[in-house]
Enzyme design. Structure first.
Site, PDB file in Angstrom:
ATOM      1  N   TYR A 131      29.985  49.415 -28.540  1.00 29.75           N
ATOM      2  CA  TYR A 131      31.204  49.809 -28.886  1.00 29.75           C
ATOM      3  C   TYR A 131      30.740  51.134 -29.705  1.00 29.75           C
ATOM      4  CZ  TYR A 131      35.215  50.578 -32.256  1.00 29.75           C
ATOM      5  OH  TYR A 131      36.354  51.283 -32.875  1.00 29.75           O
ATOM      6  N   TYR A 165      33.750  48.769 -39.892  1.00 21.51           N
ATOM      7  CA  TYR A 165      32.765  48.155 -38.637  1.00 21.51           C
ATOM      8  C   TYR A 165      30.998  47.944 -39.200  1.00 21.51           C
ATOM      9  CZ  TYR A 165      31.439  47.296 -33.605  1.00 21.51           C
ATOM     10  OH  TYR A 165      31.680  46.026 -32.329  1.00 21.51           O
TER      11      TYR A 165
END
EC number: 1.3.1.9
Length: 268
Positions: free
Chosen positions: A149, A159
């Site tokens: 990602y 995140y």
């Protein structure tokens, strides 16, 4: 369908339920003529519906903890026995952060949790590659793919330590890709996928915001799990034989967009 993987054999890690990219990839690989073994950690198998996928695709399941070298050795040995030869493709679709699960901020990371997440999400990729390499388990021109990602390159605060894990994952693909390419003619790549509403992805705080923002930023819109499955199949096929050591952005153009008109209008 194009029979892109007819006669090819592989291992797919991480299929949990029909929302997962690994699940969609397994379905697409099956449709393209590929045979494979499914694997996941025993605890994940109890939570998911992997048996349904196995029945649907005529595949066998071998439970394996991807952080455990003995489990991986057993997986690779048995997979070659079941499939009748060396491996042509491998999908590593594994990610987990205890810090994320417990809502611990990045600046307050519990390092025992950090190490566990790093082992599962990133170091496991090195372990998988090492077992395949040492056993000479891959056919020439085989393909190994891991899912990443964009937080590996840019900061997405929520995140958390998964961003560090993905950065490490991508580095492994480059480093092991060199040796696998030189010695075995095998390619190793990562796909940097759009934020995708998988079971694992939805555990990240503010994930709906990630998806909505990326959708407005991407000229082609977000890539879905099915789109990613299609792209992964192309990397498993013989059409991409000279693509290796790459982090391939599969995100509708998000990674190269500074700002979109939609985002400008939102803040004007």
């Amino acid at each position: 369908m194009y029979n892109l993987l007819k006669g090819k054999r592989g291992i797919i890690f991480g299929a949990l339920d029909e929302n997962s990219i690994a699940w969609k990839t397994a379905e697409r690989v099956h449709a393209e003529g590929g045979k494979f073994v499914l694997t996941n950690a025993p605890i994940a198998m109890r939570m998911g519906q992997i048996k349904q996928l196995a029945e649907k695709t005529g595949s066998e399941i071998i439970p394996a903890d991807a952080t455990n070298m003995d489990d991986l050795q057993n997986l690779v040995t048995k997979s070659m026995e079941i499939l009748g030869g060396k491996i042509d493709f491998v999908l590593h679709s594994i990610g987990m952060s205890v810090n994320v699960r417990k809502n611990i901020p990045y600046t307050e990371s519990n390092y025992d949790f950090t190490e566990k997440g790093w082992d599962v999400s990133a170091l496991s990729f090195h372990k998988v590659c090492q077992v395949l390499y040492k056993n000479d388990a891959m056919n020439e021109w085989g393909s190994i793919v891991a899912l990443s990602y964009m937080a590996a390159q840019r900061t997405f605060p929520d995140y958390n330590d998964m961003a560090d894990n993905k950065a490490y994952l991508e580095s492994i693909a480059r480093s092991f890709g060199y040796f696998f390419g030189k010695e075995k003619k095998v390619r190793v790549n990562t796909i940097s996928q759009s934020p995708t509403p998988t079971t694992a992805g939805q555990g990240v705080k503010g994930f709906d915001g990630f998806i909505a923002y990326a959708e407005k930023m991407s000229p082609l819109g977000n890539a879905t799990a099915q789109d990613c499955a299609d792209y992964t199949v192309s990397l498993f096929s013989d059409l991409t034989r000279k693509v290796t050591m790459q982090n391939l952005f599969h995100d509708g153009g998000f990674s190269n967009t500074g700002v979109s008109q939609e985002v400008i209008e939102k803040f004007s």
